[in-house]
Design a protein around this motif. Structure first.
Motif, PDB file in Angstrom:
ATOM      1  N   PRO A  54       0.814  -1.219   0.000  1.00 17.81           N
ATOM      2  CA  PRO A  54       0.000   0.000   0.000  1.00 17.81           C
ATOM      3  C   PRO A  54       0.851   1.274   0.000  1.00 17.81           C
ATOM      4  O   PRO A  54       1.871   1.359   0.696  1.00 17.81           O
ATOM      5  CB  PRO A  54      -0.802  -0.096   1.297  1.00 17.81           C
ATOM      6  N   ASP A  55       0.448   2.208  -0.809  1.00 16.61           N
ATOM      7  CA  ASP A  55       1.022   3.549  -0.927  1.00 16.61           C
ATOM      8  C   ASP A  55       2.449   3.562  -1.476  1.00 16.61           C
ATOM      9  O   ASP A  55       3.090   4.590  -1.500  1.00 16.61           O
ATOM     10  CB  ASP A  55       0.953   4.302   0.410  1.00 16.61           C
TER      11      ASP A  55
ATOM     12  N   TRP B  42       3.006   4.684 -10.630  1.00 19.62           N
ATOM     13  CA  TRP B  42       1.676   4.495 -10.060  1.00 19.62           C
ATOM     14  C   TRP B  42       1.820   4.147  -8.593  1.00 19.62           C
ATOM     15  O   TRP B  42       2.717   3.406  -8.207  1.00 19.62           O
ATOM     16  CB  TRP B  42       0.970   3.344 -10.787  1.00 19.62           C
ATOM     17  N   ARG B  43       0.910   4.674  -7.756  1.00 24.02           N
ATOM     18  CA  ARG B  43       0.892   4.299  -6.330  1.00 24.02           C
ATOM     19  C   ARG B  43      -0.253   3.334  -6.103  1.00 24.02           C
ATOM     20  O   ARG B  43      -1.349   3.509  -6.632  1.00 24.02           O
ATOM     21  CB  ARG B  43       0.687   5.529  -5.444  1.00 24.02           C
ATOM     22  N   TRP B  44       0.006   2.318  -5.289  1.00 22.43           N
ATOM     23  CA  TRP B  44      -1.011   1.341  -4.956  1.00 22.43           C
ATOM     24  C   TRP B  44      -1.808   1.859  -3.773  1.00 22.43           C
ATOM     25  O   TRP B  44      -1.268   2.141  -2.706  1.00 22.43           O
ATOM     26  CB  TRP B  44      -0.370  -0.008  -4.626  1.00 22.43           C
ATOM     27  N   ARG B  45      -3.099   2.023  -3.969  1.00 24.60           N
ATOM     28  CA  ARG B  45      -3.999   2.510  -2.930  1.00 24.60           C
ATOM     29  C   ARG B  45      -4.943   1.392  -2.516  1.00 24.60           C
ATOM     30  O   ARG B  45      -5.362   0.592  -3.347  1.00 24.60           O
ATOM     31  CB  ARG B  45      -4.823   3.697  -3.443  1.00 24.60           C
ATOM     32  N   THR B  46      -5.291   1.360  -1.226  1.00 27.38           N
ATOM     33  CA  THR B  46      -6.213   0.336  -0.741  1.00 27.38           C
ATOM     34  C   THR B  46      -7.470   0.994  -0.190  1.00 27.38           C
ATOM     35  O   THR B  46      -7.481   2.180   0.140  1.00 27.38           O
ATOM     36  CB  THR B  46      -5.566  -0.529   0.357  1.00 27.38           C
ATOM     37  N   ALA B  47      -8.509   0.196  -0.061  1.00 33.51           N
ATOM     38  CA  ALA B  47      -9.785   0.689   0.466  1.00 33.51           C
ATOM     39  C   ALA B  47      -9.751   0.822   1.980  1.00 33.51           C
ATOM     40  O   ALA B  47     -10.707   1.288   2.578  1.00 33.51           O
ATOM     41  CB  ALA B  47     -10.906  -0.259   0.052  1.00 33.51           C
ATOM     42  N   ALA B  48      -8.656   0.450   2.618  1.00 34.85           N
ATOM     43  CA  ALA B  48      -8.565   0.446   4.081  1.00 34.85           C
ATOM     44  C   ALA B  48      -8.666   1.838   4.696  1.00 34.85           C
ATOM     45  O   ALA B  48      -8.844   1.966   5.895  1.00 34.85           O
ATOM     46  CB  ALA B  48      -7.259  -0.207   4.511  1.00 34.85           C
ATOM     47  N   ASP B  49      -8.574   2.884   3.875  1.00 33.48           N
ATOM     48  CA  ASP B  49      -8.620   4.252   4.408  1.00 33.48           C
ATOM     49  C   ASP B  49      -9.995   4.659   4.911  1.00 33.48           C
ATOM     50  O   ASP B  49     -10.132   5.645   5.607  1.00 33.48           O
ATOM     51  CB  ASP B  49      -8.150   5.247   3.347  1.00 33.48           C
ATOM     52  N   GLY B  50     -11.016   3.942   4.555  1.00 34.22           N
ATOM     53  CA  GLY B  50     -12.354   4.281   5.022  1.00 34.22           C
ATOM     54  C   GLY B  50     -13.412   3.567   4.204  1.00 34.22           C
ATOM     55  O   GLY B  50     -13.178   3.134   3.087  1.00 34.22           O
ATOM     56  N   ALA B  51     -14.614   3.463   4.763  1.00 32.18           N
ATOM     57  CA  ALA B  51     -15.686   2.723   4.108  1.00 32.18           C
ATOM     58  C   ALA B  51     -16.094   3.344   2.776  1.00 32.18           C
ATOM     59  O   ALA B  51     -16.561   2.642   1.888  1.00 32.18           O
ATOM     60  CB  ALA B  51     -16.892   2.642   5.046  1.00 32.18           C
ATOM     61  N   ASP B  52     -15.939   4.667   2.640  1.00 31.25           N
ATOM     62  CA  ASP B  52     -16.359   5.327   1.407  1.00 31.25           C
ATOM     63  C   ASP B  52     -15.264   5.356   0.343  1.00 31.25           C
ATOM     64  O   ASP B  52     -15.500   5.805  -0.770  1.00 31.25           O
ATOM     65  CB  ASP B  52     -16.808   6.765   1.692  1.00 31.25           C
ATOM     66  N   ALA B  53     -14.070   4.901   0.692  1.00 31.97           N
ATOM     67  CA  ALA B  53     -12.961   4.926  -0.263  1.00 31.97           C
ATOM     68  C   ALA B  53     -13.188   3.873  -1.344  1.00 31.97           C
ATOM     69  O   ALA B  53     -13.722   2.804  -1.074  1.00 31.97           O
ATOM     70  CB  ALA B  53     -11.646   4.657   0.453  1.00 31.97           C
ATOM     71  N   PRO B  54     -12.783   4.193  -2.588  1.00 27.39           N
ATOM     72  CA  PRO B  54     -12.886   3.181  -3.645  1.00 27.39           C
ATOM     73  C   PRO B  54     -12.023   1.964  -3.305  1.00 27.39           C
ATOM     74  O   PRO B  54     -11.156   2.030  -2.448  1.00 27.39           O
ATOM     75  CB  PRO B  54     -12.327   3.896  -4.886  1.00 27.39           C
TER      76      PRO B  54
END
Length: 144
Positions: A103-104, A120-132
């Motif tokens: 992540p990141d 490219w940065r790898w993003r995860t949905a772990a940042d919050g319920a509304d995050a993609p």
């Protein structure tokens, strides 16, 4: 944003050309800043141990740990990873997306046709319920 020294970019380009038709891969070391700007100080080549090395890359876990130890000894952090797409664009493939795990961190991708690089940065949905969901986000790449 990721800052990449010209010498490191050229070394990765050379490895990609020499490795053609297989994908090459490695680890980027330097200063890592979560969600912000990272600065590459070094690149550490790794052998591509994927069974289908023309269309996939895989770093042997033991070799990856040795590289991580080397970075720690140098006082550097893991900025991210790099690999080549000898016949494809410098953007993540479906396989790259399915196998991303850091992540990141930045994933630098080199294309040989045409010769260019993207990050490219790898993003995860772990940042919050509304995050993609988990995904790659293109990041600004500054070559110095």
């Amino acid at each position: 944003m990721i800052v990449l020294p010209t010498a490191v970019r050229e070394a990765i380009f050379e490895r990609a050309r020499d490795g053609d038709p297989d994908e090459i891969c490695g680890v980027l070391g330097g200063e890592y800043e979560p969600g912000s700007r990272s600065r590459v100080a070094s690149q550490h080549p790794a052998e591509n141990v994927a069974e289908e090395s023309r269309t996939r890359y895989e770093i042997d876990p033991e070799e990856q740990l040795r590289i991580f130890d080397r970075l720690e000894d140098r006082g550097e952090e893991i900025v991210g990873f790099y690999h080549s797409h000898p016949r494809g664009p410098p953007r993540p493939s479906a396989t790259d997306t399915a196998r991303a795990t850091w992540p990141d961190r930045s994933y630098l991708i080199v294309s040989l046709e045409p010769l260019e690089v993207g990050s490219w940065r790898w993003r995860t949905a772990a940042d919050g319920a509304d995050a993609p969901g988990d995904r790659f986000e293109r990041e600004e790449l500054v070559v110095e």
